[in-house]
Structures are given as C-alpha cells and as structure tokens.
Design a protein around this motif. Structure first.
Motif, mmCIF file in Angstrom:
data_model
loop_
_atom_site.group_PDB
_atom_site.id
_atom_site.type_symbol
_atom_site.label_atom_id
_atom_site.label_comp_id
_atom_site.label_asym_id
_atom_site.label_seq_id
_atom_site.Cartn_x
_atom_site.Cartn_y
_atom_site.Cartn_z
ATOM 1 N N VAL A 6 21.592 25.383 -45.054
ATOM 2 C CA VAL A 6 20.608 24.303 -45.718
ATOM 3 C C VAL A 6 21.434 23.270 -46.640
ATOM 4 C CG1 VAL A 6 18.653 23.580 -46.473
ATOM 5 C CG2 VAL A 6 18.680 25.549 -44.990
ATOM 6 N N THR A 7 21.483 22.279 -46.378
ATOM 7 C CA THR A 7 22.040 21.078 -47.351
ATOM 8 C C THR A 7 20.723 20.682 -48.251
ATOM 9 O OG1 THR A 7 23.957 20.743 -46.056
ATOM 10 C CG2 THR A 7 23.430 19.044 -47.689
ATOM 11 N N ILE A 8 20.696 20.874 -49.501
ATOM 12 C CA ILE A 8 19.869 20.070 -50.369
ATOM 13 C C ILE A 8 20.586 19.247 -51.459
ATOM 14 C CG2 ILE A 8 18.300 22.081 -50.343
ATOM 15 C CD1 ILE A 8 19.244 22.846 -53.389
ATOM 16 N N ARG A 9 19.775 18.149 -51.860
ATOM 17 C CA ARG A 9 20.291 17.412 -52.685
ATOM 18 C C ARG A 9 19.837 17.412 -53.980
ATOM 19 N NH1 ARG A 9 23.898 13.872 -51.790
ATOM 20 N NH2 ARG A 9 24.300 13.029 -49.846
ATOM 21 N N VAL A 10 20.464 17.626 -55.048
ATOM 22 C CA VAL A 10 19.888 17.717 -56.614
ATOM 23 C C VAL A 10 21.030 16.783 -57.305
ATOM 24 C CG1 VAL A 10 19.504 19.162 -58.582
ATOM 25 C CG2 VAL A 10 19.431 20.162 -56.248
ATOM 26 N N ASN A 11 20.125 15.803 -58.026
ATOM 27 C CA ASN A 11 20.954 14.927 -58.816
ATOM 28 C C ASN A 11 21.663 13.919 -57.917
ATOM 29 O OD1 ASN A 11 20.910 13.469 -61.316
ATOM 30 N ND2 ASN A 11 22.420 14.735 -62.295
ATOM 31 N N GLY A 12 21.431 13.672 -56.752
ATOM 32 C CA GLY A 12 22.214 12.819 -55.861
ATOM 33 C C GLY A 12 23.340 13.686 -55.174
ATOM 34 N N GLN A 13 23.737 14.895 -55.675
ATOM 35 C CA GLN A 13 24.683 15.666 -55.397
ATOM 36 C C GLN A 13 24.316 16.648 -54.008
ATOM 37 O OE1 GLN A 13 28.224 15.126 -56.209
ATOM 38 N NE2 GLN A 13 27.195 13.687 -57.290
ATOM 39 N N PRO A 14 25.024 16.923 -53.063
ATOM 40 C CA PRO A 14 24.829 17.797 -51.884
ATOM 41 C C PRO A 14 25.220 19.325 -52.291
ATOM 42 C CG PRO A 14 26.607 16.662 -51.039
ATOM 43 C CD PRO A 14 26.110 16.105 -52.591
ATOM 44 N N TYR A 15 24.305 20.269 -51.633
ATOM 45 C CA TYR A 15 24.424 21.600 -52.164
ATOM 46 C C TYR A 15 24.078 22.123 -50.916
ATOM 47 C CZ TYR A 15 24.867 20.438 -57.094
ATOM 48 O OH TYR A 15 25.154 20.035 -58.453
ATOM 49 N N GLN A 16 25.144 23.027 -50.263
ATOM 50 C CA GLN A 16 25.146 23.760 -49.054
ATOM 51 C C GLN A 16 24.637 25.207 -49.584
ATOM 52 O OE1 GLN A 16 28.456 23.179 -46.774
ATOM 53 N NE2 GLN A 16 27.340 21.569 -45.423
ATOM 54 N N LEU A 17 23.391 25.938 -49.079
ATOM 55 C CA LEU A 17 23.103 27.035 -49.284
ATOM 56 C C LEU A 17 22.687 27.867 -48.022
ATOM 57 C CD1 LEU A 17 20.199 26.057 -51.864
ATOM 58 C CD2 LEU A 17 22.583 26.684 -52.320
ATOM 59 N N GLY A 18 23.027 29.235 -48.146
ATOM 60 C CA GLY A 18 23.054 29.989 -46.990
ATOM 61 C C GLY A 18 21.507 30.536 -47.000
ATOM 62 N N CYS A 19 21.100 30.806 -45.893
ATOM 63 C CA CYS A 19 19.718 31.637 -45.893
ATOM 64 C C CYS A 19 19.274 32.202 -44.582
ATOM 65 C CB CYS A 19 18.363 30.386 -46.122
ATOM 66 S SG CYS A 19 18.286 29.215 -44.877
ATOM 67 N N ASP A 20 18.526 32.937 -44.580
ATOM 68 C CA ASP A 20 18.132 33.759 -43.355
ATOM 69 C C ASP A 20 17.347 32.528 -42.271
ATOM 70 O OD1 ASP A 20 19.212 36.087 -44.192
ATOM 71 O OD2 ASP A 20 16.967 36.602 -44.850
ATOM 72 N N PRO A 21 17.596 32.794 -41.157
ATOM 73 C CA PRO A 21 16.744 31.985 -40.163
ATOM 74 C C PRO A 21 15.331 31.856 -40.364
ATOM 75 C CG PRO A 21 18.518 33.338 -39.053
ATOM 76 C CD PRO A 21 18.555 33.808 -40.488
ATOM 77 N N GLY A 22 14.649 30.578 -40.217
ATOM 78 C CA GLY A 22 13.280 30.651 -40.812
ATOM 79 C C GLY A 22 13.124 30.298 -42.072
ATOM 80 N N GLN A 23 14.085 30.313 -42.893
ATOM 81 C CA GLN A 23 13.707 30.039 -44.462
ATOM 82 C C GLN A 23 14.085 28.764 -44.681
ATOM 83 O OE1 GLN A 23 16.014 33.118 -46.434
ATOM 84 N NE2 GLN A 23 14.097 34.202 -47.050
ATOM 85 N N GLU A 24 14.599 28.004 -43.775
ATOM 86 C CA GLU A 24 15.299 26.590 -43.927
ATOM 87 C C GLU A 24 14.134 25.567 -44.798
ATOM 88 O OE1 GLU A 24 17.275 28.204 -40.379
ATOM 89 O OE2 GLU A 24 15.183 27.836 -40.889
ATOM 90 N N ALA A 25 13.122 25.539 -44.131
ATOM 91 C CA ALA A 25 11.953 24.598 -44.708
ATOM 92 C C ALA A 25 11.624 24.988 -46.385
ATOM 93 C CB ALA A 25 10.848 24.680 -43.917
#
Length: 71
Positions: A6-25
């Motif tokens: 999942v790619t989230i943005r914090v303070n305009g910067q993208p961060y890619q985080l791994g997670c288990d399927p189904g936890q994306e939301a």
C-alpha cells in the motif's frame, strides 16, 4: 505467504508499506490519520524537519491512544 503493498502519503511524501491481504483499507485509513496529524503540526510549528515532525505526530497519536485506553 502473500502480501500486499500500500502506498500512503504523509506530508506529501509517498511511503510504501507491506501488509497482509485484506488490510489495505485499514493501512490507508491509518496513513490518512497520520497525514492529518502531520499537516496540523506543520501548520502550527512550521518547518521543523521531516524526522522531527514524524516523531511529534507519533507521540501525539500515542498520547491519544493512551487517553482512549487503546495503549
């Protein structure tokens, strides 16, 4: 084991985080909460550096969790 990214943005910067399927939301929602906290802090304290800003946001979120009994 399968994982999602999942790619989230914090303070305009993208961060890619791994997670288990189904936890994306959930990860996206948590990332949005962190971004809102960082944005609020940035507006009140100004430019203080990314690392310090993220630490301050983490401390505030931890304090909120503790106050609500979730820590």
């Amino acid at each position: 084991m399968n994982s999602s990214v999942v790619t989230i943005r914090v303070n305009g910067q993208p961060y890619q985080l791994g997670c288990d399927p189904g936890q994306e939301a959930e990860i996206e929602a948590l990332g949005k909460m962190v971004d809102e906290t960082v944005s609020s802090l940035s507006a009140s304290v100004g430019k203080i550096g990314e690392s310090r800003l993220l630490v301050m946001a983490a401390i505030l979120r931890a304090e909120q969790a503790k106050a609500s009994g979730n820590a």
